[in-house]
Design a protein around this motif. Structure first.
Motif, PDB file in Angstrom:
ATOM      1  N   VAL A 192     -38.117-104.572 -55.564  1.00 51.96           N
ATOM      2  CA  VAL A 192     -38.523-104.962 -54.220  1.00 51.96           C
ATOM      3  C   VAL A 192     -37.579-104.311 -53.207  1.00 51.96           C
ATOM      4  CG1 VAL A 192     -38.727-106.929 -52.643  1.00 51.96           C
ATOM      5  CG2 VAL A 192     -39.452-107.170 -55.042  1.00 51.96           C
TER       6      VAL A 192
ATOM      7  N   ASP B  69     -36.352-104.510 -49.529  1.00 50.12           N
ATOM      8  CA  ASP B  69     -36.404-105.441 -48.407  1.00 50.12           C
ATOM      9  C   ASP B  69     -35.204-105.226 -47.503  1.00 50.12           C
ATOM     10  OD1 ASP B  69     -37.074-107.460 -46.705  1.00 50.12           O
ATOM     11  OD2 ASP B  69     -37.362-108.972 -48.265  1.00 50.12           O
TER      12      ASP B  69
ATOM     13  N   THR C 176     -36.894-113.946 -52.145  1.00 50.77           N
ATOM     14  CA  THR C 176     -37.593-112.692 -51.850  1.00 50.77           C
ATOM     15  C   THR C 176     -38.878-112.634 -52.680  1.00 50.77           C
ATOM     16  OG1 THR C 176     -36.656-111.404 -53.674  1.00 50.77           O
ATOM     17  CG2 THR C 176     -35.336-111.523 -51.672  1.00 50.77           C
TER      18      THR C 176
ATOM     19  N   ALA D 101     -39.181-111.000 -55.180  1.00 50.98           N
ATOM     20  CA  ALA D 101     -38.791-110.949 -56.599  1.00 50.98           C
ATOM     21  C   ALA D 101     -38.838-112.337 -57.244  1.00 50.98           C
ATOM     22  CB  ALA D 101     -37.396-110.335 -56.747  1.00 50.98           C
TER      23      ALA D 101
ATOM     24  N   SER E 259     -34.326-107.249 -56.007  1.00 53.73           N
ATOM     25  CA  SER E 259     -34.608-106.876 -54.627  1.00 53.73           C
ATOM     26  C   SER E 259     -33.369-106.209 -54.050  1.00 53.73           C
ATOM     27  CB  SER E 259     -34.981-108.131 -53.824  1.00 53.73           C
ATOM     28  OG  SER E 259     -35.111-107.819 -52.458  1.00 53.73           O
TER      29      SER E 259
END
Ligand SMILES: [Zn+2]
Length: 435
Positions: A208, A210, A376, A378, A390
């Motif tokens: 991920v 972010d 998140t 994740a 993440s």
């Protein structure tokens, strides 16, 4: 500088022994040391070409980030930004579709198409419709709501896709480049939930992207729940109906009880009353009052305990208000507590191949990152036992979720290379046939 006392050294040595003894046997690398994974990877000429694509293309990447950030993407309204990303991923040479949830999915087929690695960046922002999202640029610095969270992730996703296509890289496992919906707030990770649902049986890892920076890696999913308490009653006039049960009074009574709930420092557990609303005018006994609460914990048990505490406190607030009402003839108060969203917890094993790929990538770019626990995208794969992490996608940013949010692209190459090597480290790269 203080000299270390001998007993301290002894303690330290003893600790090292304990740590070594506590390490799982398979974390001792059976074949090759960690570093060689990424040096082997970066020895591959196509990987090299992909890594080298970033530096001369930084200004193009920055421009795409600004462009995509200027397409508003409030919660549940990601479609225009998704459409723009779809076009860009298709231009990069991927076959792209938008799924039912609204996720943009660009596919790079692997030798083993049955195994899938997802690299994702959420498309949505926390900003409501109508927020001014014009990007102001000054040198390498850009300012706009959502520029870093998650303009950085989305731009990196696109850059990765471009770099691997430019290098004509064929992965072992199929890589899906995904711009997903519903990460923020009440989106409740619905995009990631849909993805994991679709690909679950073939999904080997999720990475991920972010926000910015390269200083952390989130491998521990923070569990959270969002709840709404609402109380309703008959309502009436402030003067003539004085003494009838008042939903706002009941909510306040319940809230005061709730905020006195004791939570442990470890496992860290938090609660926040984030929104409170109700009533229609100052001279009316309201007929409704509502409260939104966010609760988070390192332990699911604590979450459950806190959720029950909220229910008990609201029930007690209603009881107190009914007990003190002078006039119960026009009706009583009703209450309910509803779950608006729930993010399950989970953890990536410390000896997982995905974490090893990230560590190798860190070593390649000379980066040091710390393990973090956070909430998140994740969370979803991690809660189902699928390897996920993440990370930020490089550069620096700040002021996330504020109108002053900023991003500075200086040094973003390191973050892009780190991400690329992590993705390829877990997807694998097809062997070149000698010609
Ligand atoms: Zn984000």
């Amino acid at each position: 500088m203080k000299r270390k006392l001998p007993w301290k050294q002894t303690v330290k040595r003893a600790l090292v022994c304990v740590i070594l003894l506590a390490m799982p046997v398979r974390s001792a690398p059976p074949h090759a040391p960690r570093q060689s994974q990424s040096s082997r990877l970066s020895d591959n000429p196509r990987v090299r070409a992909a890594l080298d694509w970033f530096t001369p293309n930084i200004s193009w990447i920055n421009d795409q980030q600004a462009r995509l950030t200027e397409i508003p993407a409030p919660p549940f309204q990601e479609a225009p930004r998704a459409a723009a990303l779809k076009e860009l991923l298709a231009e990069a040479g991927l076959s792209v579709q938008i799924d039912k949830a609204g996720n943009v999915i660009g596919e790079l087929g692997g030798v083993n198409g049955k195994e899938i690695v997802i690299v994702s960046a959420h498309l949505d922002t926390v900003f409501p419709d109508g927020t001014e999202v014009k990007v102001h640029r000054e040198g390498s610095r850009m300012t706009a709501p959502g520029i870093s969270d998650n303009g950085t992730g989305v731009a990196a996703l696109l850059a990765l896709a471009r770099a691997v296509r430019f290098a004509r890289l064929k992965p072992q496992r199929t890589i899906l480049f995904v711009g997903d919906v519903g990460e923020e707030g009440e989106g409740n990770l619905r995009g990631m939930r849909a993805l994991v649902d679709t690909y679950r049986s073939n999904l080997k890892a999720v990475i991920v992207l972010d926000g910015s920076s390269t200083d952390h890696v989130t491998t521990k999913a923070l569990a959270s729940r969002r709840l709404e308490a609402s109380i309703t009653g008959p309502g009436g006039h402030s003067w003539s109906d004085f003494g009838m049960p008042n939903p706002i009074n009941a909510l306040v009574r319940g809230s005061v009880r709730f905020i006195s709930t004791k939570v442990p420092a470890s496992p860290r557990t938090t609660f926040n009353i984030g929104q409170i609303e109700g009533g229609t005018s100052v001279n009316s006994v309201p007929y409704e009052a509502r409260l939104k609460v966010d609760i988070r914990s390192e332990s699911e048990d604590e979450l459950t305990r806190l959720e029950s505490a909220l229910r008990e406190c609201i029930a007690a607030g209603v009881r107190d208000e009914m007990d003190s009402a002078r006039d119960r003839s026009k009706g009583k108060l009703e209450w309910k507590v509803e779950l608006l969203g729930s993010r399950p917890g989970g953890e990536l094993a410390s000896d997982s191949p995905l974490l090893a790929a990230l560590r190798a990538a860190d070593e390649f770019v000379g980066n040091v990152s710390r393990i973090e626990r956070s909430s998140t995208d994740a969370n979803i794969p991690l809660s189902m036992g699928i390897d996920a992490l993440s990370i930020g996608a490089g550069g620096n940013g700040g002021g996330a979720h504020s109108l002053q949010e900023w991003y500075d692209s200086a040094g973003r190459e390191a973050g892009l290379k780190r991400t690329l090597l992590t993705v390829l480290g877990i997807s694998g790269v097809a062997e070149e046939k000698s010609r």
